[in-house]
Design a protein around this motif. Structure first.
Motif, short mmCIF file in Angstrom:
data_model
loop_
_atom_site.label_atom_id
_atom_site.label_comp_id
_atom_site.label_asym_id
_atom_site.label_seq_id
_atom_site.Cartn_x
_atom_site.Cartn_y
_atom_site.Cartn_z
N PHE B 52 0.84 -1.20 0.00
CA PHE B 52 0.00 0.00 0.00
C PHE B 52 0.88 1.26 0.00
O PHE B 52 0.61 2.21 -0.74
N SER B 53 1.95 1.21 0.81
CA SER B 53 2.88 2.35 0.86
C SER B 53 3.54 2.55 -0.50
O SER B 53 3.70 3.68 -0.98
N LEU B 54 3.93 1.43 -1.12
CA LEU B 54 4.57 1.49 -2.44
C LEU B 54 3.62 2.08 -3.47
O LEU B 54 4.02 2.94 -4.28
N LEU B 55 2.37 1.65 -3.38
CA LEU B 55 1.34 2.14 -4.32
C LEU B 55 1.16 3.65 -4.15
O LEU B 55 1.09 4.39 -5.14
N LEU B 56 1.11 4.08 -2.89
CA LEU B 56 0.98 5.52 -2.65
C LEU B 56 2.20 6.26 -3.20
O LEU B 56 2.09 7.35 -3.76
N GLY B 57 3.37 5.62 -3.02
CA GLY B 57 4.62 6.22 -3.52
C GLY B 57 4.57 6.44 -5.02
O GLY B 57 5.08 7.44 -5.53
N VAL B 58 3.94 5.48 -5.73
CA VAL B 58 3.81 5.62 -7.19
C VAL B 58 2.97 6.87 -7.49
O VAL B 58 3.27 7.65 -8.40
N GLY B 59 1.94 7.07 -6.66
CA GLY B 59 1.12 8.29 -6.81
C GLY B 59 1.94 9.54 -6.52
O GLY B 59 1.86 10.55 -7.25
N PHE B 60 2.78 9.46 -5.47
CA PHE B 60 3.60 10.63 -5.10
C PHE B 60 4.61 10.96 -6.21
O PHE B 60 5.04 12.11 -6.36
N ALA B 61 5.00 9.91 -6.96
CA ALA B 61 5.98 10.13 -8.04
C ALA B 61 5.44 11.11 -9.08
O ALA B 61 6.22 11.80 -9.73
N SER B 62 4.09 11.17 -9.16
CA SER B 62 3.51 12.09 -10.15
C SER B 62 3.84 13.54 -9.80
O SER B 62 3.99 14.38 -10.69
N PRO B 138 9.58 5.25 -5.12
CA PRO B 138 9.04 5.63 -6.44
C PRO B 138 9.11 7.14 -6.66
O PRO B 138 9.40 7.59 -7.79
N ALA B 139 8.87 7.90 -5.58
CA ALA B 139 8.95 9.36 -5.71
C ALA B 139 10.37 9.79 -6.06
O ALA B 139 10.58 10.68 -6.91
N ALA B 140 11.35 9.13 -5.43
CA ALA B 140 12.76 9.46 -5.72
C ALA B 140 13.08 9.12 -7.18
O ALA B 140 13.83 9.86 -7.85
N ILE B 141 12.54 7.99 -7.65
CA ILE B 141 12.75 7.63 -9.07
C ILE B 141 12.14 8.71 -9.97
O ILE B 141 12.71 9.09 -10.99
N ILE B 145 14.00 10.86 -12.94
CA ILE B 145 13.68 10.88 -14.39
C ILE B 145 13.07 12.21 -14.86
O ILE B 145 12.84 12.37 -16.05
N ARG B 146 12.81 13.12 -13.93
CA ARG B 146 12.29 14.41 -14.42
C ARG B 146 13.42 15.12 -15.20
O ARG B 146 14.57 15.13 -14.77
N PRO B 147 13.06 15.69 -16.33
CA PRO B 147 14.12 16.23 -17.20
C PRO B 147 14.85 17.42 -16.54
O PRO B 147 14.18 18.24 -15.91
N PRO B 148 16.14 17.52 -16.71
CA PRO B 148 17.04 16.55 -17.31
C PRO B 148 17.30 15.38 -16.35
O PRO B 148 17.45 15.60 -15.14
N VAL B 149 17.34 14.17 -16.89
CA VAL B 149 17.51 12.96 -16.06
C VAL B 149 18.82 13.06 -15.27
O VAL B 149 19.86 13.43 -15.82
N SER B 150 18.72 12.78 -13.96
CA SER B 150 19.91 12.88 -13.11
C SER B 150 19.88 11.78 -12.04
O SER B 150 19.06 11.82 -11.13
N ALA B 152 21.85 11.33 -9.65
CA ALA B 152 22.19 11.87 -8.33
C ALA B 152 20.93 12.29 -7.58
O ALA B 152 20.85 12.19 -6.35
N ARG B 153 19.93 12.73 -8.33
CA ARG B 153 18.69 13.20 -7.70
C ARG B 153 17.97 12.07 -6.96
O ARG B 153 17.27 12.30 -5.99
N LEU B 154 18.15 10.85 -7.49
CA LEU B 154 17.50 9.68 -6.86
C LEU B 154 17.92 9.58 -5.38
O LEU B 154 17.08 9.53 -4.48
N GLY B 155 19.24 9.57 -5.17
CA GLY B 155 19.76 9.45 -3.80
C GLY B 155 19.40 10.62 -2.93
O GLY B 155 18.96 10.44 -1.78
N VAL B 156 19.54 11.82 -3.48
CA VAL B 156 19.27 13.03 -2.69
C VAL B 156 17.80 13.07 -2.27
O VAL B 156 17.48 13.29 -1.09
N ALA B 157 16.91 12.84 -3.23
CA ALA B 157 15.48 12.90 -2.93
C ALA B 157 15.11 11.83 -1.91
O ALA B 157 14.37 12.09 -0.96
N PHE B 158 15.67 10.62 -2.10
CA PHE B 158 15.35 9.51 -1.18
C PHE B 158 15.81 9.85 0.24
O PHE B 158 15.06 9.69 1.21
N ILE B 159 17.03 10.35 0.36
CA ILE B 159 17.58 10.68 1.69
C ILE B 159 16.72 11.77 2.35
O ILE B 159 16.36 11.68 3.53
N CYS B 160 16.37 12.82 1.60
CA CYS B 160 15.62 13.94 2.19
C CYS B 160 14.23 13.51 2.62
O CYS B 160 13.76 13.89 3.69
#
Lengths: 257, 542
Positions: B52-62, B138-141, B145-150, B152-160
């Motif tokens: 359920f948390s993962l599913l919500l995360g997919v929504g947050f990714a939007s 999923p939100a960090a992913i 992938i938000r342009p420009p793809v980076s 490094a953003r994956l790790g930073v967003a996940f940590i924050c």
């Protein structure tokens, strides 16, 4: 080894202990008796650090229970009245947890756990979850946990609860041998015949106050009773047992009509 | 490990306690309930909450992918993940630290207060950070992938986002623990209940209101945070994300600084202040029932109290009504679970009223009826959440009395359904019907629609009992169970609230003949399902 001086404790409006004082030297099996709600479990819980006293002091093995609780806890073995343990663990895992919390060496505790489980006929149940254990089996595990670190002071609150006759016999012999080794044992029980035969000295409390203390023989002599059971009834104000039972029967008759 | 010793935490004891705590949580599946059947498997509930948390995360990714403004994307994502963490604490996990169930078994053992506190805190954080990170991933992913793809953003967003979740969980756990430390024990029960309701308002209300602060064209706009946004905790970690991604400005640096100070401050306060007195706090908690018993004993009742249980004729219903009332008075976990429902309902109703978007479905059956949907959703949450709360109890073993007495156990189960409907669902339906009457300007339409809602809520409750017919308060609490039920409620509620009632409005309310058939058929369906339920419960418990 145990020294209690003018101990007070209240729960809300209710006074559980009203200035109780006593001592228990090494090698003594001290019977600690009282009717329900007399303050026995509160006294034991104060000695274990589970409950804080409102006044007075308590020392175990020379350490103050309020100021040096960790030192006290290292030196006590406790079997609680409630039989609280982690039921989802296996017997071995539970004893291993206790050994880790008591900071025992792995080689020492492994050997000791195997020995204790064998002595209590629980070797085959060692890897089973305790949720499936009978009350007596759980009690045996709690007794093993209390003895695992070989403490100088043992606090037993109704330790024979649910234990079968043979194991009870072994346990009583064990207590005698431990007291001969110089351990101090505080023994709370409502089975007065056992207390009378096992304990070297007895303390009777009621409503948080000490009523009488002495050897079983001296208590009987001072109250003019033949057995400890009679003496206990006289001291704690229990009505004539036969008359009280008759009142129950009358009440049941009233219900039937 | 050196650090742990510095904090007066024994590393070996801490490890043993954490390991045992997790083993205990995960193995409770093998506990036999009083009925002799295995209880709900906690692994299943934990997996459900995780998914359920993962599913919500997919929504947050939007948010991460869709919002043009990085500040807005990061604020919304951090809010969402922090909401997951706080609501999990609110619904269930506060109990790990506020009322640990192993104090009686371990309190006499030689460990420091700090060791015990750290073990409990670790146990709590494993769950909260586990579920929060599943939402954050999923939100960090999305950020990556938000342009420009980076990458490094994956790790930073996940940590924050995880730091935000950690701060939220830590602050709430410490707040509850501090309350038990600071408040007088006699008042504790009442004040903690009030705090629970207020915290629910703050968390659920904050999350429900947050989208209203964001304009409709949020995806396209170049949103610039204002100084006032620094009051929103999720903005601190959004600021941190921006700083870590190299976007330095006065706002992002201030927000990041506040975030770090609060996160560090909460940790410091927990370890240095609360941990020291934790043992004494929990010991004091353990004395409360004894003190309460003493007060009851001493205070002789002078006036005969009117009890809700006396309203029921059937003895099983009286038993259940008495049990519910006394559990609510004396079982903190049950009371907190029930009290959490009130703000949820109130917030959804408030939102519907605030928007002035309640429409008479007999008149406007073509519209999306967003306001109505919120209210329906609120009503359908109740039977699901109440059912889970009345299944479990810490004193579940006391339920043996039902199986050892001549009481018909199946009647108890059915009585639980009836009583909980009358106690919890009916008041909400009446309140909602009053709202309908106000907004529809047509009392008959309001009454009929209220009746439809009452019948559907009753049917939902029957289905839940059909799926899980259990004797009230007869099963042990297992980790993740409450969270799983809340997750389920949030899935089933909207389906029923938005789809089913919209279909009814569209297909039934438009024709008087269909309407008559519907109101004749509804009681028949209810009675038929009641018979099936009776048969199932009788088979299960005879």
């Amino acid at each position: 080894m145990i020294h209690i001086d003018n101990l007070f404790k209240s729960y809300g409006d209710k006074q559980a202990l009203a200035g109780i004082s006593f001592s228990a030297p090494p090698g003594e099996i001290l019977g600690f008796l009282g009717p329900n709600g007399a303050g026995k479990s509160t006294t034991v819980k104060i000695l274990t650090g589970l409950v804080q006293p409102d006044g007075g002091s308590a020392q175990v093995a020379g350490f103050d229970v309020v100021r040096e609780p960790i030192e006290v806890k290292r030196r006590i073995g406790y079997v609680p009245e409630t039989g609280a343990l982690y039921e989802s663990l296996t017997a071995y895992e539970y004893l291993e947890l206790i050994a880790n919390l008591q900071k025992l060496d792995r080689a020492v505790y492994r050997k000791r756990i195997d020995e204790f489980l064998g002595l209590f006929d629980l070797a085959n149940e060692a890897r089973h979850q305790m949720a499936s254990f009978s009350k007596g089996m759980r009690q045996k595990i709690l007794i093993s946990a209390a003895l695992l670190h070989n403490p100088p002071v043992l606090l037993f609150d109704e330790p024979l609860n649910g234990i079968d006759a043979n194991s009870a016999l072994v346990f009583k012999e064990l207590l005698r041998k431990l007291s001969q080794q110089g351990k101090t044992i505080l023994f709370c029980s409502h089975v007065l015949e056992v207390v009378e035969r096992l304990c070297t000295r007895i303390i009777i409390i009621d409503k948080g106050r000490l009523v009488l203390e002495g050897t079983p023989a001296s208590i009987n002599q001072r109250t003019g009773a033949v057995t400890l059971e009679q003496a206990f009834g006289l001291l704690t104000g229990v009505k004539d047992a036969a008359a009280q039972a008759e009142e129950f029967v009358q009440a049941l008759r009233g219900l039937q009509q | 490990m050196i650090r742990l010793a510095k904090w007066n935490v024994d590393a070996a004891q801490w490890r043993a306690l954490v390991r045992t705590g997790l083993r205990h949580d995960l193995r409770r599946s093998r506990f036999l309930s009083v009925t002799g059947r295995k209880s709900v498997n906690p692994a299943t509930t934990l997996i459900f909450v995780g998914l359920f948390s993962l599913l919500l995360g997919v929504g947050f990714a939007s948010f991460a992918v869709g919002a043009r403004s990085l500040a807005l994307a990061s604020t919304l994502s951090c809010s969402s993940v922090m909401f997951i963490a706080s609501s999990l604490i609110l619904v269930e996990y506060y109990a790990i630290i506020v009322s640990p169930d192993d104090f009686h078994a371990l309190g006499h053992l030689p460990m420091t207060s700090q060791t015990y506190f750290m073990a409990k805190l670790t146990n709590l954080l494993i769950y909260i950070l586990g579920f929060s990170s599943l939402s954050a991933l999923p939100a960090a992913i999305g950020f990556m992938i938000r342009p420009p793809v980076s990458p490094a953003r994956l790790g930073v967003a996940f940590i924050c986002m995880c730091m935000g979740a950690f701060t939220a969980a830590m602050s709430m756990a410490l707040f509850y623990t501090a309350l038990t430390r600071l408040l007088p024990q006699r008042a504790l029960k009442y004040i903690v209940s009030i705090v629970q309701v207020l915290a629910s308002f703050l968390i659920y209300g904050g999350y429900a209101l947050l989208p209203r602060l964001v304009p409709e064209n949020w995806m396209e706009m170049a949103w610039q945070p204002k100084p006032g946004h620094l009051l929103i905790p999720s903005a601190w970690f959004a600021g941190l994300m921006q700083v870590m991604l190299g976007d330095f400005n006065a706002w992002s640096v201030s927000a990041a600084a506040i975030g770090i100070v609060v996160c560090g401050g909460a940790t410091f306060y927990g370890i240095h202040r609360l941990a020291k007195s934790y043992f004494a706090i929990i010991a004091g908690q353990a004395e409360i029932p004894v003190a309460r018993g003493a007060t009851v004993e001493n205070g002789a009742p002078s006036v005969k109290r009117v009890r809700l249980a006396d309203l029921f004729r059937q003895s099983e219903a009286r038993i259940i009504a008495t049990l519910l009332s006394s559990q609510f008075r004396n079982d903190t976990k049950f009371r907190m679970a029930i009290l959490t429902i009130i703000p949820l309902i109130a917030i959804y109703m408030f939102l519907a009223v605030q928007d002035n978007s309640m429409h008479d479905p007999f008149v406007d059956n073509d519209i999306t009826m967003a306001g109505n949907g919120l209210v329906y959703f609120a009503v359908f949450l109740i039977p699901i959440m109440v059912k889970q709360s009345i299944e479990v109890s810490d004193s579940f073993e006391a339920a043996w009395i039902f199986f050892a007495s001549p009481t018909a156990v199946h009647r108890l189960v059915l009585a639980a359904k009836r009583v909980s409907y009358l106690y919890f669902v009916m008041p909400a339906v009446l309140l909602v019907s009053a709202l309908f009457a106000y907004f529809f300007n047509n009392a008959i339409h309001a009454a009929l629609h209220g009746l439809t809602l009452a019948a559907l809520a009753y049917l939902l409750q029957q289905f839940i009992f059909l799926l899980r017919p259990t004797v009230p308060f007869s099963e042990p609490r297992t980790r993740g169970r409450q969270g799983a039920w809340v997750g389920l409620a949030f899935i089933v509620g909207p389906i029923l609230g938005l789809l089913l009632l919209m279909l009814i409005a569209k297909l039934i309310y438009t024709s008087p003949q269909r309407l008559v058939i519907f109101y004749v058929a509804m009681p028949v369906v209810c009675i038929a399902i009641d018979r099936i339920l009776r048969w199932r419960v009788q088979r299960k418990f005879s």
